[in-house]
Scaffold this active site. Structure first.
Site, PDB file in Angstrom:
ATOM      1  N   GLY A  19       0.788  -1.219   0.000  1.00  0.00           N
ATOM      2  CA  GLY A  19       0.000   0.000   0.000  1.00  0.00           C
ATOM      3  C   GLY A  19       0.821   1.270   0.000  1.00  0.00           C
ATOM      4  N   SER A  32      -4.540   0.101   0.526  1.00  0.00           N
ATOM      5  CA  SER A  32      -4.195   1.243  -0.302  1.00  0.00           C
ATOM      6  C   SER A  32      -3.287   2.204   0.435  1.00  0.00           C
ATOM      7  CB  SER A  32      -5.469   1.968  -0.729  1.00  0.00           C
ATOM      8  OG  SER A  32      -5.140   3.083  -1.546  1.00  0.00           O
ATOM      9  N   ASP A  33      -2.741   3.161  -0.324  1.00  0.00           N
ATOM     10  CA  ASP A  33      -1.932   4.203   0.288  1.00  0.00           C
ATOM     11  C   ASP A  33      -2.841   5.287   0.857  1.00  0.00           C
ATOM     12  OD1 ASP A  33      -0.945   5.833  -2.831  1.00  0.00           O
ATOM     13  OD2 ASP A  33      -2.878   5.604  -1.850  1.00  0.00           O
ATOM     14  N   SER A  34      -2.257   6.372   1.336  1.00  0.00           N
ATOM     15  CA  SER A  34      -3.039   7.415   1.995  1.00  0.00           C
ATOM     16  C   SER A  34      -4.008   8.107   1.039  1.00  0.00           C
ATOM     17  CB  SER A  34      -2.110   8.444   2.629  1.00  0.00           C
ATOM     18  OG  SER A  34      -1.299   9.035   1.632  1.00  0.00           O
TER      19      SER A  34
END
Length: 61
Positions: A19, A32-34
């Site tokens: 992520g 997921s990422d931020s």
């Protein structure tokens, strides 16, 4: 090798990178990422870290 098998073989450091730059869909959950892609399906990184510390990722649909 399935995605689940690959995640199962990751080290703690590798698993914590999930992520960071990409998103992976694992059994209907999105890591997921931020930026987030679908916030309704995000797994909090704290939950991932907790699973990694137990050397096990258990993802429930």
């Amino acid at each position: 090798m399935t995605l689940e098998e690959k995640i199962g073989q990751m080290s703690q450091i590798d698993a914590r990178r999930i992520g960071a730059a990409t998103a992976l869909e694992v059994r209907g959950f999105l890591i997921s990422d931020s930026q987030g892609i679908d916030r309704h399906n995000l797994i909090p990184m704290s939950r991932i870290d907790d699973a990694v510390s137990r050397k096990s990722l258990v993802l429930l649909k």
